[in-house]
Enzyme design. Structure first.
Site, PDB file in Angstrom:
ATOM      1  N   CYS A  90       0.850  -1.175   0.000  1.00  0.00           N
ATOM      2  CA  CYS A  90       0.000   0.000   0.000  1.00  0.00           C
ATOM      3  C   CYS A  90       0.894   1.236   0.000  1.00  0.00           C
ATOM      4  O   CYS A  90       1.952   1.248   0.614  1.00  0.00           O
ATOM      5  CB  CYS A  90      -0.942   0.108   1.204  1.00  0.00           C
ATOM      6  SG  CYS A  90      -2.084  -1.242   1.364  1.00  0.00           S
ATOM      7  N   ARG A 147       3.790  -0.237  -4.923  1.00  0.00           N
ATOM      8  CA  ARG A 147       3.531  -0.787  -3.589  1.00  0.00           C
ATOM      9  C   ARG A 147       2.203  -1.540  -3.510  1.00  0.00           C
ATOM     10  O   ARG A 147       1.889  -2.152  -2.492  1.00  0.00           O
ATOM     11  CB  ARG A 147       3.531   0.336  -2.546  1.00  0.00           C
ATOM     12  CG  ARG A 147       4.820   1.117  -2.506  1.00  0.00           C
ATOM     13  CD  ARG A 147       4.736   2.197  -1.450  1.00  0.00           C
ATOM     14  NE  ARG A 147       4.608   1.621  -0.137  1.00  0.00           N
ATOM     15  CZ  ARG A 147       5.613   1.260   0.629  1.00  0.00           C
ATOM     16  NH1 ARG A 147       6.841   1.421   0.209  1.00  0.00           N
ATOM     17  NH2 ARG A 147       5.411   0.742   1.818  1.00  0.00           N
ATOM     18  N   TRP A 161      -2.807  -2.598  -1.599  1.00  0.00           N
ATOM     19  CA  TRP A 161      -2.512  -4.017  -1.805  1.00  0.00           C
ATOM     20  C   TRP A 161      -3.357  -4.726  -0.752  1.00  0.00           C
ATOM     21  O   TRP A 161      -3.096  -4.598   0.450  1.00  0.00           O
ATOM     22  CB  TRP A 161      -1.028  -4.279  -1.603  1.00  0.00           C
ATOM     23  CG  TRP A 161      -0.622  -5.679  -1.936  1.00  0.00           C
ATOM     24  CD1 TRP A 161      -0.323  -6.159  -3.176  1.00  0.00           C
ATOM     25  CD2 TRP A 161      -0.457  -6.770  -1.029  1.00  0.00           C
ATOM     26  NE1 TRP A 161       0.009  -7.488  -3.100  1.00  0.00           N
ATOM     27  CE2 TRP A 161      -0.061  -7.893  -1.791  1.00  0.00           C
ATOM     28  CE3 TRP A 161      -0.604  -6.923   0.354  1.00  0.00           C
ATOM     29  CZ2 TRP A 161       0.185  -9.135  -1.231  1.00  0.00           C
ATOM     30  CZ3 TRP A 161      -0.359  -8.164   0.918  1.00  0.00           C
ATOM     31  CH2 TRP A 161       0.033  -9.257   0.126  1.00  0.00           C
ATOM     32  N   ASN A 208      -1.553   2.045   5.725  1.00  0.00           N
ATOM     33  CA  ASN A 208      -0.754   0.965   5.138  1.00  0.00           C
ATOM     34  C   ASN A 208      -0.350   0.057   6.288  1.00  0.00           C
ATOM     35  O   ASN A 208       0.317   0.504   7.215  1.00  0.00           O
ATOM     36  CB  ASN A 208       0.481   1.581   4.452  1.00  0.00           C
ATOM     37  CG  ASN A 208       1.547   0.554   4.121  1.00  0.00           C
ATOM     38  OD1 ASN A 208       1.250  -0.630   3.992  1.00  0.00           O
ATOM     39  ND2 ASN A 208       2.775   0.996   3.982  1.00  0.00           N
ATOM     40  N   GLY A 209      -0.775  -1.210   6.245  1.00  0.00           N
ATOM     41  CA  GLY A 209      -0.416  -2.131   7.328  1.00  0.00           C
ATOM     42  C   GLY A 209      -1.593  -3.011   7.695  1.00  0.00           C
ATOM     43  O   GLY A 209      -2.570  -3.112   6.939  1.00  0.00           O
ATOM     44  N   GLU A 266      16.540 -17.671  -9.569  1.00  0.00           N
ATOM     45  CA  GLU A 266      16.151 -16.285  -9.857  1.00  0.00           C
ATOM     46  C   GLU A 266      15.512 -16.172 -11.244  1.00  0.00           C
ATOM     47  O   GLU A 266      14.519 -15.460 -11.422  1.00  0.00           O
ATOM     48  CB  GLU A 266      17.393 -15.385  -9.725  1.00  0.00           C
ATOM     49  CG  GLU A 266      17.209 -13.921 -10.094  1.00  0.00           C
ATOM     50  CD  GLU A 266      16.173 -13.180  -9.269  1.00  0.00           C
ATOM     51  OE1 GLU A 266      15.669 -13.715  -8.272  1.00  0.00           O
ATOM     52  OE2 GLU A 266      15.830 -12.042  -9.668  1.00  0.00           O
ATOM     53  N   LYS A 319      11.723 -14.807 -11.921  1.00  0.00           N
ATOM     54  CA  LYS A 319      11.423 -13.676 -12.827  1.00  0.00           C
ATOM     55  C   LYS A 319      10.316 -14.062 -13.809  1.00  0.00           C
ATOM     56  O   LYS A 319       9.397 -13.290 -14.041  1.00  0.00           O
ATOM     57  CB  LYS A 319      12.654 -13.246 -13.622  1.00  0.00           C
ATOM     58  CG  LYS A 319      13.746 -12.518 -12.907  1.00  0.00           C
ATOM     59  CD  LYS A 319      13.442 -11.081 -12.523  1.00  0.00           C
ATOM     60  CE  LYS A 319      12.759 -11.003 -11.191  1.00  0.00           C
ATOM     61  NZ  LYS A 319      13.555 -10.998  -9.996  1.00  0.00           N
ATOM     62  N   GLU A 339       6.835 -14.441 -12.015  1.00  0.00           N
ATOM     63  CA  GLU A 339       6.151 -13.282 -11.471  1.00  0.00           C
ATOM     64  C   GLU A 339       5.647 -12.316 -12.533  1.00  0.00           C
ATOM     65  O   GLU A 339       4.659 -11.629 -12.302  1.00  0.00           O
ATOM     66  CB  GLU A 339       6.979 -12.564 -10.400  1.00  0.00           C
ATOM     67  CG  GLU A 339       8.294 -12.033 -10.830  1.00  0.00           C
ATOM     68  CD  GLU A 339       9.099 -11.476  -9.666  1.00  0.00           C
ATOM     69  OE1 GLU A 339       8.539 -11.169  -8.614  1.00  0.00           O
ATOM     70  OE2 GLU A 339      10.322 -11.324  -9.837  1.00  0.00           O
ATOM     71  N   HIS A 393      16.664 -36.535  -9.929  1.00  0.00           N
ATOM     72  CA  HIS A 393      15.974 -37.026  -8.727  1.00  0.00           C
ATOM     73  C   HIS A 393      14.496 -36.629  -8.723  1.00  0.00           C
ATOM     74  O   HIS A 393      13.874 -36.603  -7.664  1.00  0.00           O
ATOM     75  CB  HIS A 393      16.679 -36.500  -7.475  1.00  0.00           C
ATOM     76  CG  HIS A 393      18.095 -36.959  -7.374  1.00  0.00           C
ATOM     77  ND1 HIS A 393      18.429 -38.261  -7.066  1.00  0.00           N
ATOM     78  CD2 HIS A 393      19.260 -36.305  -7.584  1.00  0.00           C
ATOM     79  CE1 HIS A 393      19.742 -38.384  -7.065  1.00  0.00           C
ATOM     80  NE2 HIS A 393      20.271 -37.218  -7.387  1.00  0.00           N
ATOM     81  N   LYS A 434       5.908  -4.132  -4.506  1.00  0.00           N
ATOM     82  CA  LYS A 434       7.359  -3.993  -4.446  1.00  0.00           C
ATOM     83  C   LYS A 434       7.896  -4.117  -3.027  1.00  0.00           C
ATOM     84  O   LYS A 434       8.964  -4.644  -2.805  1.00  0.00           O
ATOM     85  CB  LYS A 434       7.731  -2.626  -5.020  1.00  0.00           C
ATOM     86  CG  LYS A 434       9.213  -2.375  -5.135  1.00  0.00           C
ATOM     87  CD  LYS A 434       9.758  -3.021  -6.376  1.00  0.00           C
ATOM     88  CE  LYS A 434      11.255  -2.930  -6.481  1.00  0.00           C
ATOM     89  NZ  LYS A 434      11.806  -4.046  -7.239  1.00  0.00           N
TER      90      LYS A 434
HETATM   91  C1  F6R Z   1      11.182 -10.511  -6.967  1.00  0.00           C
HETATM   92  C2  F6R Z   1      11.071  -9.537  -5.905  1.00  0.00           C
HETATM   93  C3  F6R Z   1      10.792 -10.026  -4.529  1.00  0.00           C
HETATM   94  C4  F6R Z   1      11.697  -9.287  -3.536  1.00  0.00           C
HETATM   95  C5  F6R Z   1      11.313  -9.659  -2.086  1.00  0.00           C
HETATM   96  C6  F6R Z   1      12.241  -9.025  -1.086  1.00  0.00           C
HETATM   97  O1  F6R Z   1      11.442  -9.900  -8.182  1.00  0.00           O
HETATM   98  O2  F6R Z   1      11.207  -8.372  -6.123  1.00  0.00           O
HETATM   99  O3  F6R Z   1      10.945 -11.399  -4.434  1.00  0.00           O
HETATM  100  O4  F6R Z   1      13.020  -9.636  -3.799  1.00  0.00           O
HETATM  101  O5  F6R Z   1      10.006  -9.241  -1.850  1.00  0.00           O
HETATM  102  O6  F6R Z   1      12.214  -7.639  -1.189  1.00  0.00           O
HETATM  103  P1  F6R Z   1      13.346  -6.750  -0.557  1.00  0.00           P
HETATM  104  O7  F6R Z   1      14.599  -7.025  -1.287  1.00  0.00           O
HETATM  105  O8  F6R Z   1      12.867  -5.343  -0.762  1.00  0.00           O
HETATM  106  O9  F6R Z   1      13.461  -7.123   0.887  1.00  0.00           O
END
Ligand code: F6R
Length: 617
Positions: free
Chosen positions: A2, A27, A75, A101-102, A490, A494, A497, A513, A612
C-alpha cells in the site's frame, strides 16, 4: 505494501496526491482513493483498480479542489479489492478520514466493541475500525485529534503507517508509523508538507524530509510545523531533517517502455555505482567503512547468517558460495519468514547479514530484531537509503543501485551480489584466505563486469526471437550448478512473477531425482552452462535432457562449441571468473522473462497480486 500520500499547503492537493500515488503504485495496485477538503466540504473518491481508474472516477464524482488531501493505493489484506474496501475510510460521523498501510491484527475484537457502542461499518477493512476507534476516543475523552490517535494506537496490535485529518480542523494532519514506512517532506519555509510511504511523490517539491521511526507519530500543522512524539509515552522527539539523494530523472522511464527494461539496462551503471570508491584497483584494496569499523566482529564470527526474502534471498545464496569459497567462513542462508519463527540458535558471535532492496520487508526486519535481541551483530545490505532495515542494522553497506521501480527485481539483485562480493573479498584479504595476486585478479575482473554486462545485453534481439518460440509454454525449468544454481532460481522467479508461466529452478544435478519426469518435447529448459565450474557435468545433464526431447536454451560462455552442438538455442555471455559469472548469466534470464511477458501482454511493471515492498508478514 500500500502506498500513502498526503499534502497540506497552499497548492491544489489533487494533482500532487494523484501523481504521487502513481509513483507509489509499485507498492500495490488493487484499488486507489483520495480525500480532499476544500474549506467547506470533505470529498472522497475511491475505486477498485489503478490510479488511472481513480482519476476517471474522481473527474466524474468530485470537484477536485482543496489544499488538504490524502490518497491511497492498496494491496489488499483485509477484504477483497472493491470500491467499498478502498481507502480513504471515513468515520461514522463523517468528520474524520484516514489512509492506512499495514494490518491491525486485533481489529475484530475492537470492531465488536465499537458495534456495541453503536458504530456501524460499511467495509470489511481493519482501517475502518481504526478510524472509528479514533473517533470514539476523541468523543469519549474529549481530546484533540492528535491525542485521540495516540490513545487509539496504544490499543492496537499490528502494523501501520497512517495519515488522518478532521474536516473541522483541516489545517492539521496526524501521521504515525509502526512497521510501515512514512516520510514527511517539508516545503521551503515550512509552509507546505508532504506525506508519503517513500520520498518519490514529493522530490520535485522539496529535498528535505523527515522519516518517522517506529512507534512515532507527528502532528503536522499548516504554517506551524511538525511535532513528533513517541506513541507509547508521549515524549517529544527531535525533528531530524534529512537531505534526499534521489532526483526526478531516476524515477522516470527515460525512454524505455517499462521500468523493468530500463532497470535491466541500467545494470552496468548500477554495478559501477556500487563499487565506486570501494574497489580501488590501483591500490589493490577494498575500502568499506561498515566492514573496516567492525572488522573484529567479522573476524571473530563463528558463522555468518544471511536473511532475506525472494530475489534478495537468491543473492544471499550466491553470497554463501562466494563467502565460503573466498573467506572460508561458514554461512547459512535463511528465508527471513522461517528464521524469525523457528526459535533459531543465535549467539553473540554470530554476524547476521540482512539483504533487502526496499529495506522495508516485514519478515526481514523482524528477523533482524530477533537476532539483535540475542546479541548478534547486524549488517544491512539495502538499496533504499534511510530505510527501516538500514536504520535497524548495527552497520551496513548500501547497494547504490538507484530507485528500483519495476516490481520484479533486476538491478537490485546484481548490485547486492556486487556488494557481497566486495565484502567477501575484503574479509578474505583480512583473514589471509586469498593470495595477493588472486585478490588483485578478482578486483580487476570485478571492475570489468559492467563492460561485460553491456556486452551480455547485446543478446537482446536473439532473446526476443527465443521468447517468441516459447512464449506459449506452460512450464519452464531452469538449471544451474554451483554459483549459478541460485541464478536458475532467480530466472524461474522472474518468469513466474511477470508472465505467470509456471517455472522451477533446480540444481542441475538434482534434475534426475525428480524433475526429469516432467521433461518432454513441450518443456523448455534453460540451462546455465558457462565454462569452468562443473561445465562437463552440466553438459552431461544437457545430454540427459536431449535424450528426453526437452527443448534446451543454453546460457554459455562466448565461443562455446560443445553446448552449441546440443542445445536448441544458445545465448552467449562474456567469459569471467566463475565466482562472478552470476552477474552475467542473470542478464539473459531477466531479458527472457521480460520479452515473454511483453509478448503475452502482461503488466510487466505491476504484475498481478504483487507489490514492491512487502511490509506485511
Ligand atoms: C522478486 C522480488 C521479490 C523481492 C522480495 C524481497 O522480483 O522483487 O521477491 O526480492 O520481496 O524484497 P526486498 O529485497 O525489498 O526485501
Amino acid at each position: 505494501m500500500c502506498g500513502i500520500v498526503g499534502y497540506i499547503g497552499p497548492r491544489e492537493a489533487y494533482p500532487i496526491v494523484v501523481e504521487g500515488l502513481k509513483r507509489l503504485e509499485y507498492r500495490g495496485y488493487d484499488s486507489a482513493g483520495i480525500a480532499l477538503f476544500d474549506g467547506t466540504e470533505l470529498k472522497v473518491a475511491k475505486t477498485k483498480g489503478k490510479v488511472a481508474d481513480l482519476e476517471d472516477r474522481a473527474s466524474k464524482e468530485i470537484t477536485r479542489h482543496g489544499n488538504v488531501g490524502i490518497g491511497h493505493t492498496r494491496w489488499a489484506t483485509h477484504g477483497v479489492p472493491n470500491d467499498v474496501n478502498s481507502h480513504p475510510h471515513v468515520s461514522n460521523s463523517g468528520e474524520l478520514v484516514i489512509i492506512h498501510n499495514g494490518i491491525i491484527e486485533n481489529y475484530e475484537s475492537l470492531k465488536q466493541e465499537l458495534i456495541t457502542r453503536g458504530y456501524s461499518f460499511q467495509s470489511d477493512t481493519d482501517t475502518e475500525v481504526l478510524i472509528n476507534l479514533i473517533e470514539d476516543v476523541k468523543k469519549q475523552e474529549n481530546v484533540k485529534l492528535g491525542k485521540a490517535v495516540q490513545i487509539a494506537l496504544n490499543q492496537v496490535i499490528g502494523a501501520y503507517a497512517i495519515a488522518v485529518f478532521d474536516k473541522n480542523k483541516p489545517e492539521e494532519v496526524v501521521v504515525a508509523r509502526l512497521g510501515s514506512p512514512l516520510a514527511i517532506g517539508i516545503g521551503e519555509n515550512e509552509d507546505e508538507f508532504f506525506i508519503a510511504s517513500d520520498a518519490s511523490p514529493f522530490i520535485e517539491y522539496t529535498k528535505n524530509a523527515v522519516y518517522l521511526e517506529d512507534e512515532e507519530m507527528a502532528v503536522i500543522r499548516f504554517h506551524k510545523g511538525i511535532k513528533i512524539r513517541k506513541i507509547k509515552d508521549d515524549s517529544l522527539v527531535d525533528t531530524y531533517v534529512q537531505e534526499l539523494q534521489i532526483n526526478l530523472e531516476q524515477i522516470e522511464k527515460g525512454g524505455y517502455d517499462h521500468f523493468m527494461l530500463k532497470e535491466i539496462h541500467e545494470q552496468p551503471k548500477a554495478i559501477t555505482d556500487t563499487y565506486r570508491g570501494r574497489l580501488l584497483t590501483n591500490e589493490a584494496i577494498i575500502k568499506m567503512a561498515g566492514i573496516e569499523d567492525n572488522m573484529k566482529k567479522f573476524l571473530n564470527a563463528d558463522r555468518i547468517i544471511i536473511v532475506a526474502c525472494g530475489t534478495s534471498w537468491h543473492a544471499g545464496l550466491v553470497a554463501e558460495y562466494i563467502f565460503e569459497n573466498l573467506a572460508r567462513v561458514p554461512v547459512e542462508v535463511e528465508y527471513a519468514s522461517e528464521f524469525r519463527y523457528r526459535n533459531p540458535v543465535i549467539t553473540e558471535k554470530d554476524v547476521l547479514i540482512a539483504i533487502s532492496q526496499s529495506g522495508e520487508t516485514a519478515d526481514t526486519l523482524a528477523a533482524i530484531k530477533l537476532a539483535k535481541s540475542k546479541g548478534a551483530f547486524i549488517f544491512g545490505v539495502c538499496n533504499v537509503v534511510g530505510s527501516s532495515i538500514a536504520r535497524e542494522s548495527d552497520a551496513g553497506a548500501y547497494t547504490h543501485a538507484g530507485p528500483e521501480i519495476g516490481v520484479a527485481s533486476t538491478k537490485a539483485f546484481t548490485t547486492q551480489i556486487t556488494v557481497l562480493t566486495l565484502i567477501a573479498l575484503r574479509l578474505a584479504r583480512a583473514k589471509g584466505t586469498i593470495s595477493s595476486s588472486d585478490f588483485r585478479t578478482h578486483l580487476l575482473e570485478l571492475e570489468m563486469i559492467p563492460k561485460k554486462v553491456e556486452k551480455a545485453l547485446q543478446s537482446d534481439g536473439l532473446i526476443q526471437t527465443i521468447s517468441e518460440v516459447y512464449k506459449n509454454a506452460s512450464n519452464f525449468l531452469y538449471l544451474g550448478r554451483g554459483y549459478n544454481f541460485p541464478v536458475a532460481l532467480e530466472g524461474a522467479l522472474k518468469l513466474k512473477e511477470i508472465s505467470y508461466i509456471h517455472a522451477e529452478g533446480y540444481p542441475a544435478a538434482e534434475m534426475k531425482h525428480g524433475p526429469i519426469a516432467l521433461i518432454d518435447e513441450n518443456m523448455p529448459i534453460v540451462v546455465i552452462a558457462t565454462k569452468k565450474g562443473h561445465y562437463e557435468k552440466v553438459v552431461s545433464n544437457i545430454q540427459e535432457i536431449k535424450s528426453r526431447k526437452g527443448k534446451i536454451i543454453g546460457v554459455v560462455t562466448e565461443g562455446d562449441t560443445q553446448v552449441k552442438g546440443l542445445a536448441d538455442h544458445v545465448i552467449e555471455v562474456p567469459e569471467t571468473l566463475e565466482l562472478l559469472s552470476p552477474l552475467l548469466t542473470t542478464i539473459p534470464l531477466q531479458l527472457l522473462s521480460y520479452h515473454i511477458a511483453v509478448m503475452l501482454d502482461k503488466n510487466v511493471d505491476q504484475p498481478r497480486n504483487l507489490a514492491k515492498s512487502v511490509t506485511v508478514e
